[in-house]
Design a protein around this motif. Structure first.
Motif, PDB file in Angstrom:
ATOM      1  N   CYS A 198      -1.055   0.453 -15.216  1.00  0.00           N
ATOM      2  CA  CYS A 198      -0.106   0.560 -14.107  1.00  0.00           C
ATOM      3  C   CYS A 198      -0.739   0.043 -12.823  1.00  0.00           C
ATOM      4  CB  CYS A 198       0.335   2.010 -13.947  1.00  0.00           C
ATOM      5  SG  CYS A 198       1.394   2.305 -12.520  1.00  0.00           S
ATOM      6  N   LEU A 199      -1.962   0.439 -12.575  1.00  0.00           N
ATOM      7  CA  LEU A 199      -2.668  -0.002 -11.375  1.00  0.00           C
ATOM      8  C   LEU A 199      -2.851  -1.516 -11.374  1.00  0.00           C
ATOM      9  CD1 LEU A 199      -4.322   0.425  -8.819  1.00  0.00           C
ATOM     10  CD2 LEU A 199      -6.275   1.022 -10.258  1.00  0.00           C
ATOM     11  N   GLN A 221      -1.359  -7.030  -9.646  1.00  0.00           N
ATOM     12  CA  GLN A 221      -0.851  -8.356  -9.987  1.00  0.00           C
ATOM     13  C   GLN A 221       0.420  -8.673  -9.188  1.00  0.00           C
ATOM     14  OE1 GLN A 221       0.503  -8.779 -14.021  1.00  0.00           O
ATOM     15  NE2 GLN A 221       0.066 -10.978 -14.066  1.00  0.00           N
ATOM     16  N   GLU A 222       1.295  -7.692  -9.042  1.00  0.00           N
ATOM     17  CA  GLU A 222       2.497  -7.885  -8.231  1.00  0.00           C
ATOM     18  C   GLU A 222       2.151  -8.277  -6.798  1.00  0.00           C
ATOM     19  OE1 GLU A 222       5.962  -4.935  -9.991  1.00  0.00           O
ATOM     20  OE2 GLU A 222       4.500  -4.124  -8.583  1.00  0.00           O
ATOM     21  N   ALA A 223       1.029  -7.773  -6.320  1.00  0.00           N
ATOM     22  CA  ALA A 223       0.627  -8.033  -4.935  1.00  0.00           C
ATOM     23  C   ALA A 223      -0.160  -9.331  -4.793  1.00  0.00           C
ATOM     24  CB  ALA A 223      -0.211  -6.866  -4.412  1.00  0.00           C
ATOM     25  N   MET A 228     -18.118  -8.443  -6.060  1.00  0.00           N
ATOM     26  CA  MET A 228     -16.877  -7.901  -6.604  1.00  0.00           C
ATOM     27  C   MET A 228     -16.441  -6.659  -5.832  1.00  0.00           C
ATOM     28  SD  MET A 228     -16.865  -8.173 -10.758  1.00  0.00           S
ATOM     29  CE  MET A 228     -18.182  -6.985 -10.956  1.00  0.00           C
ATOM     30  N   GLN A 229     -15.135  -6.524  -5.656  1.00  0.00           N
ATOM     31  CA  GLN A 229     -14.561  -5.309  -5.087  1.00  0.00           C
ATOM     32  C   GLN A 229     -14.036  -4.435  -6.220  1.00  0.00           C
ATOM     33  OE1 GLN A 229     -11.879  -7.466  -2.109  1.00  0.00           O
ATOM     34  NE2 GLN A 229     -12.378  -5.584  -1.027  1.00  0.00           N
ATOM     35  N   PHE A 230     -14.105  -3.122  -6.018  1.00  0.00           N
ATOM     36  CA  PHE A 230     -13.645  -2.193  -7.045  1.00  0.00           C
ATOM     37  C   PHE A 230     -12.486  -1.348  -6.532  1.00  0.00           C
ATOM     38  CE2 PHE A 230     -18.356  -2.418  -7.815  1.00  0.00           C
ATOM     39  CZ  PHE A 230     -18.280  -3.196  -8.951  1.00  0.00           C
ATOM     40  N   ILE A 231     -11.642  -0.939  -7.472  1.00  0.00           N
ATOM     41  CA  ILE A 231     -10.658   0.102  -7.208  1.00  0.00           C
ATOM     42  C   ILE A 231     -10.605   0.955  -8.464  1.00  0.00           C
ATOM     43  CG2 ILE A 231      -8.809  -1.486  -7.883  1.00  0.00           C
ATOM     44  CD1 ILE A 231      -6.931   0.163  -6.102  1.00  0.00           C
ATOM     45  N   GLY A 232     -10.656   2.269  -8.296  1.00  0.00           N
ATOM     46  CA  GLY A 232     -10.704   3.174  -9.441  1.00  0.00           C
ATOM     47  C   GLY A 232      -9.451   4.016  -9.566  1.00  0.00           C
ATOM     48  N   ILE A 233      -9.249   4.552 -10.752  1.00  0.00           N
ATOM     49  CA  ILE A 233      -8.139   5.472 -10.983  1.00  0.00           C
ATOM     50  C   ILE A 233      -8.570   6.453 -12.066  1.00  0.00           C
ATOM     51  CG2 ILE A 233      -7.049   3.992 -12.736  1.00  0.00           C
ATOM     52  CD1 ILE A 233      -4.317   4.901 -11.532  1.00  0.00           C
ATOM     53  N   PHE A 234      -8.125   7.698 -11.948  1.00  0.00           N
ATOM     54  CA  PHE A 234      -8.441   8.694 -12.968  1.00  0.00           C
ATOM     55  C   PHE A 234      -7.201   9.526 -13.250  1.00  0.00           C
ATOM     56  CE2 PHE A 234      -8.994  10.980  -9.057  1.00  0.00           C
ATOM     57  CZ  PHE A 234      -8.626  12.290  -9.334  1.00  0.00           C
TER      58      PHE A 234
END
Length: 220
Positions: A8-9, A14-16, A107-113
């Motif tokens: 989902c993230l 990708q949409e952005a 690299m930039q990171f974005i996390g989700i839990f």
């Protein structure tokens, strides 16, 4: 961690405007696709196998990359050099991250839990993994997520948020990371595609509960 909202993230990124290259658009357990680039997955799997591990058997100790794996990663990124921003998603990356960071330090990171019980239930429903094994796997992945964040903070989202709250926070993250958030409509997120909510009764090891609390405090 797998089954934690990573698809989902990634679909929302990708949409952005995030370019993913060749990616999966459908599978029986994720009707919008897991958005994974199979070339990335193959590199990660090869590194894990060379270190005696797999996605469901995280290797212990230092994970070493062969020169062949490094070359494959360089060649893949060179193929996408004209695309900006380029990114990828594969939960296995947390298990082999040192090699990626060495090759591409900017690299930039974005996390989700997601709640550990929901993840364990989803893994059980998908592949019959025992619940306690799913909880331990959640711990192994997310302790690495926490370690990376401690060394260099980056946005972390909680997939257990109410849909409107999750979308609002994701919008803020996109804007902070430099995406054109005004062009993002938030259409990828689909509450109907969620599986295995966190309300099921399950004994949770204390270290899993503690790590989950730490992630909740870090989440935006």
């Amino acid at each position: 961690m797998h089954r934690s909202g990573t698809s989902c993230l990634t679909g929302s990124l990708q949409e952005a405007g995030l370019y993913l290259g060749d990616y999966h658009t459908w599978n029986p357990y994720n009707l919008k696709g897991n958005r994974e680039n199979q070339y990335i997955v193959d590199i990660n799997d090869s590194v894990l196998a060379a270190n005696g591990g797999a996605w469901d058997r995280p290797p212990t100790g230092t994970v070493r990359w062969s020169e062949q794996a490094r070359l494959a990663a360089r060649e893949l990124f060179a193929r996408y050099a004209a695309q900006s921003p380029f990114g990828f998603k594969d939960p296995r990356t947390l298990l082999v991250l040192d090699g990626w960071r060495e090759l591409f330090p900017h690299m930039q990171f974005i996390g989700i839990f997601r709640h550990p019980v929901a993840v364990a239930a989803s893994l059980h429903n998908r592949s019959g993994m025992p619940h306690q094994q799913g909880l331990e796997l959640w711990y192994e992945y997310n302790r690495r997520l926490l370690r990376v964040h401690t060394g260099r903070p980056f946005p972390i989202l909680c997939f257990d948020e109410a849909p409107d709250d999750f979308q609002e926070k994701l919008y803020d993250v996109l804007r902070e990371m430099g995406f054109d958030a005004t062009a993002w409509q938030g259409e990828f997120y689909d509450e109907a595609l969620r599986s295995a909510e966190s309300g099921e009764s399950m004994e949770i090891p204390w270290r899993v509960r503690r790590l989950h609390r730490k992630l909740q405090k870090l989440a935006i």
